[in-house]
Each structure stands twice: as C-alpha cells, then as structure tokens.
Design an enzyme around this catalytic site. Structure first.
Site, short mmCIF file in Angstrom:
data_model
loop_
_atom_site.label_atom_id
_atom_site.label_comp_id
_atom_site.label_asym_id
_atom_site.label_seq_id
_atom_site.Cartn_x
_atom_site.Cartn_y
_atom_site.Cartn_z
N LYS A 79 -8.83 9.75 1.00
CA LYS A 79 -7.77 8.98 1.66
C LYS A 79 -8.33 8.34 2.94
O LYS A 79 -9.07 8.99 3.68
CB LYS A 79 -6.58 9.89 1.98
CG LYS A 79 -5.36 9.17 2.50
CD LYS A 79 -4.17 10.11 2.64
CE LYS A 79 -2.94 9.42 3.18
NZ LYS A 79 -1.79 10.33 3.32
N SER A 155 2.42 8.93 1.13
CA SER A 155 1.53 7.87 1.54
C SER A 155 0.16 7.90 0.85
O SER A 155 -0.58 6.92 0.93
CB SER A 155 1.32 7.94 3.05
OG SER A 155 0.72 9.16 3.41
N SER A 179 3.42 13.57 1.57
CA SER A 179 2.52 12.49 1.16
C SER A 179 1.47 12.84 0.12
O SER A 179 0.81 11.95 -0.41
CB SER A 179 1.81 11.92 2.37
OG SER A 179 2.65 10.97 2.98
#
Ligand code: GLN
Length: 493
Positions: A79, A155, A179
C-alpha cells in the site's frame, strides 16, 4: 492453471521443489499486470525492473543452496503509505507526490529483506487512507475486479484488487476503521487487521495513530497467517508495538473448532444490512455450528455510537498529524509563492490535499478547538471506552465474535462520492474493532445475485489472532470458494 492462481504457500512449495523459478513467477505477475492494469488501476507505481533483477538474483542464490528466506521471492504489492526506501511512497496524495523515503518500514524489512519477498510496486488507496472506496486518490479510482463498474472498497482498494485479480501474490494494507477488511470483503479476498500493537507501525505514514494498524490482504487464510508470523513483534522504533510471544499462526489453523464458543452480536444484524449479505453470513454461521462450534447471542450495546465516535477521533488525530504538511517542512509546495508564509502554507494545503482530506482537517481542527474540545473530542474518548468495555464483556462469554464485514456488497463507482455521510455509515461494522484495538479477519463467504463477493468478519479478543485465523481457516476450507480469481470484466445481469 496460471501461476498467479495458486496460493502463496503452494508457490513456495513449487519454488522450493524447483518446479518453477522465482523469475517465472515474477514474470507471470507482471504479464497479468500488463493484461489487467489499464482496466483496474491497482498500482500507482511499479518496480518491474528492480523486481525482475531481484528474482534472478534470488534464483541464483537458491541454485547455490543459499538461504533466501521463508517467502521465496513471492511478489508483494505494498500500500502506498508504507515506506519503501528510495521508492515513491505517496499516500495517494499530491502533497507527497515525489516523496522517496530514506528508510524501509519495519514490515518491509521483515518481508523483503529478512524473508525474501519481492516488492513489485505500491498500490492505489484513498488519499491518506481516508475513504472506503479508493475513489479519493489523486491518481483516480481503482476498479473492482469482480465488476469494473464498482468500487474495490477502501482505503486499501489497490492491494485487494491486485490480489483478487492475480496481479500480486501477497499484499500489505493498513486499517484505521476498516481499510483492510472493507476492500477484502468487496474483492473476495482475505483481510487481516491485527491487534493494535501486534505489528510495528514504524514507516507507516500516520492517519490516526491510536487506530492505525498494518495488516495483510491475501487470497487465503493460510497466507495471511504466514505473513503475520513474519511481521509481528516488538520494534524499538515503535513504542506502541508489544513484546509478546508470537504464536505459530500457521500451525494453529488446522486445529478443530469444536470447543469454540462464538458470539453473534444482534446489533450487527440490524437495520441497513443488505438481505443477501445477512443470509450468506447466517449460512456461514450455520456451517460453523456444523463444524462443532457453539454459537451464542451476545450484545455490543454501544454499536450505534461507533461511527460518530470513530469519525470524531480519526478526524481529530488526522488534523494534528497532517499539520506537518505545509510544503516547507513536509510535502510539496505550491508553485505560487506570493503573499506571506501563511498565504503560502494555506495555498499549498488547499492545492495539494484533496477534498476529503480537507474536510477531515476542518472537522478535526474544529473538534479539537478550545471551545469544543470537551464537547466533542473528550466525549468521544469516553464513548470509546464504553465501546471497548462492550467487547471486554462480550469476550467473557465467547471466544470470537462473527458478523458481516460490510453492510452491503461493492457499490457503484461514484454512488456515494457526493454523500460522505452515507460512505461513513458503511464503516459501522468495522470501525468498532479499531476503537477497541482488537484483531479481526474478513473472509469471503459467498456471492450475491450480482456475483459480487460477500465478506464474513471474525473478531477476536486482544492478541488472539490465532483464534480468529483458526476459525477463518476452518470455515474457508468448508466453504471452498477461495480459489476463484476475479474475471476483471463488467459484471451485472
Ligand atoms: N473508511 C474509514 C475512513 O474513511 C476507514 C479508513 C481506514 O481504515 N484507513 O476513515
């Protein structure tokens, strides 16, 4: 069967037995990326050249019988807010557009340096991890591999999409209010949010420090257990990381679950939960009973206050964390330098932060302001304690808690973009876990009538990752749907 369709642990076997080379696997993933990336947009930056070099070098070491670590060159998608040395780590934000961290995050050192995973690129995300759809990225959205007209969740949407579509074999995410679990649920993958403190946050760009936790998104529970064994542990550079025994998560998976008591919280099945989601989750609960677990009704009475509490706290913390990005000390500065220092700071922040980040900075600053601090921030802290106590009480009666991960399956791109409140409410089943600091796992438990994956959430007591992984693994083996690779097409009937 294509190589990217295998589980990480199966690929390790194949590499160890010399059935395939590390380079072959890396090339397969990059071919898959080439095939699908223009449609999905899972990545914001790729590291192809370096990754292929690394693969060749690991193959060579393997040939010479050198130790290359437990992850045998498996391709890892990271990420975009977990620091990778000298590689752009931008949090999906213009303000960090060309930030190249001078160091690796703890988890990157563990996975890549110590255990031989290969970092293949950084994945798309909501800017500074604020969102549930990956639409709030300065690079534009990621699309759901099961239906490209829908969001992948957020996210950590890029990480989940990369795993669901076979672009990567392992991935990292972060979870502040859901997330990891939300995109795992929307993309039919396995998402693990460990206990707060189980995994070092050193090198994770902060959104809301008291809630943030790094975790994993993988195709199956075994792979997440394996990653957790590697990334857990005390780190002197993160004072909130905890020095506790690390369980043999992969070994514990196989244990029967017939002695387990599983709590089903009635509030998590209330208004707003989609019928198809509820029915798939209830069927999975029946399966757990058939596997010998005992289920009991429990209550988390303060659930209705969790979204308000979570948003007050995460926005307050974010407004403080993000104050450092003024273009001078941190972040890129506006090109227009007219006016005094305050003009330049304001202009920089106005230009370089997206609308959702700006909204949260405003609201967080307001909640922390002298006149309202007691009314909002302090009150939210008190309610957080009540929510935490609800879980402490619940775990006196049961070993784990099960419920849906998200109230619905993946929604359409753009559906809630103008209605932030609706988007916030979707976090109701995930954010209580972060407020309490406990671990939770999301695994796929079925598909709705649009062929969209449905997530099943298993919540554990503090540091009982082994318990939730055990239940998740047994259910996953019984349901046997985890091998499906997403079609990367427009879905719907
Ligand atoms: N959807 C939540 C939010 O927007 C969770 C974000 C996260 O876990 N990083 O705050």
């Amino acid at each position: 069967m294509k190589l990217y369709e295998f589980m990480a642990y199966e690929l390790i076997e194949k590499i160890r037995n010399k059935e395939i080379s590390i380079l072959e696997l890396a090339e397969t993933c990059f071919e898959r990326i080439e095939e699908t990336e223009l449609i999905l947009h899972s990545f914001v930056n790729l590291s192809k050249e370096k990754a292929l070099e690394e693969a060749k070098s690991l193959d060579k070491d393997l040939k010479e019988d050198k130790k290359i670590g437990r992850l045998y060159g498996l391709p890892l998608a990271n990420k975009d807010l977990i620091c990778v040395k000298n590689f752009p780590t931008t949090c999906g934000s213009k303000i960090l557009h060309d930030y190249h961290p001078p160091y690796n995050a703890f988890v990157i050192d563990r996975l890549v340096k110590h255990e031989g995973a290969i970092h293949i690129g950084n994945t798309n995300m909501d800017e500074f991890a604020m969102g549930s759809s990956t639409e709030n990225s300065c690079y534009g959205p990621t699309y759901n591999p099961w239906d490209i007209s829908r969001v992948p969740g957020g996210s950590s949407g890029g990480s989940a999409a990369s795993i669901a579509s076979g672009q990567a074999i392992l991935s990292l995410g972060s979870d502040t209010g859901g997330s990891i679990r939300c995109p795992a649920a929307f993309c039919g993958t396995v998402g693990l949010k460990p206990t707060y403190g189980r995994v070092s946050r050193y090198g994770l760009v902060a959104f809301a420090n008291s809630l943030d936790q790094i975790g994993t998104i993988t195709k199956c529970v075994y792979d997440s257990a394996l990653m957790l064994e590697i990334i857990s542990g005390k780190d002197l550079l993160d004072s909130t990381s905890v020095d506790m025994k690390i369980d043999n998560y992969t070994e514990e998976l196989k244990k029967p679950i017939d002695k387990k008591i599983i709590g089903v919280p009635m509030e998590f099945f209330g208004e707003g939960i989609d019928n198809e989601v509820e029915s798939a989750v209830r069927k999975a609960i029946d399966k757990l009973e058939r596997l010998g677990a005992k289920t009991i009704d429990i209550s988390i009475p303060h659930l209705e206050y969790t979204v308000a509490t979570y948003y007050l706290l995460c926005m307050s913390e974010a407004s403080s964390n993000l104050a450092r990005y003024d273009g001078l000390r941190y972040g890129n500065m506006s090109d227009n330098l007219s006016g005094d220092v305050y003009d330049v700071f304001s202009r920089t922040r106005g230009e370089k932060f997206g609308p959702e980040v700006r909204r949260r900075i405003f609201l967080g600053t307001f909640a922390l302001s002298a006149g309202y601090y007691n009314m909002f921030y302090i009150k939210a802290l008190k309610v957080r304690s009540l929510i935490k106590n609800d879980f402490v009480e619940a775990f006196k009666k049961c070993d784990s808690i099960v419920c849906p991960t998200m109230p619905s399956t993946a929604f359409q791109i753009g559906e809630f973009i103008d209605d932030p409140l609706q988007m916030y409410i979707a976090d109701i089943l995930t954010c209580p876990v972060n407020l309490a600091g406990i671990p939770a796992l999301s695994i796929p438990c079925g598909f709705d009538s649009n062929d969209l994956p449905i997530g099943f959430q298993i919540i554990g007591d503090y540091f009982d990752e082994k318990g939730i992984l055990n239940i998740g693994y047994q259910l996953e083996q019984d349901l046997n749907i985890y091998r499906k690779i997403a079609p990367v097409t427009k879905g719907g009937k």
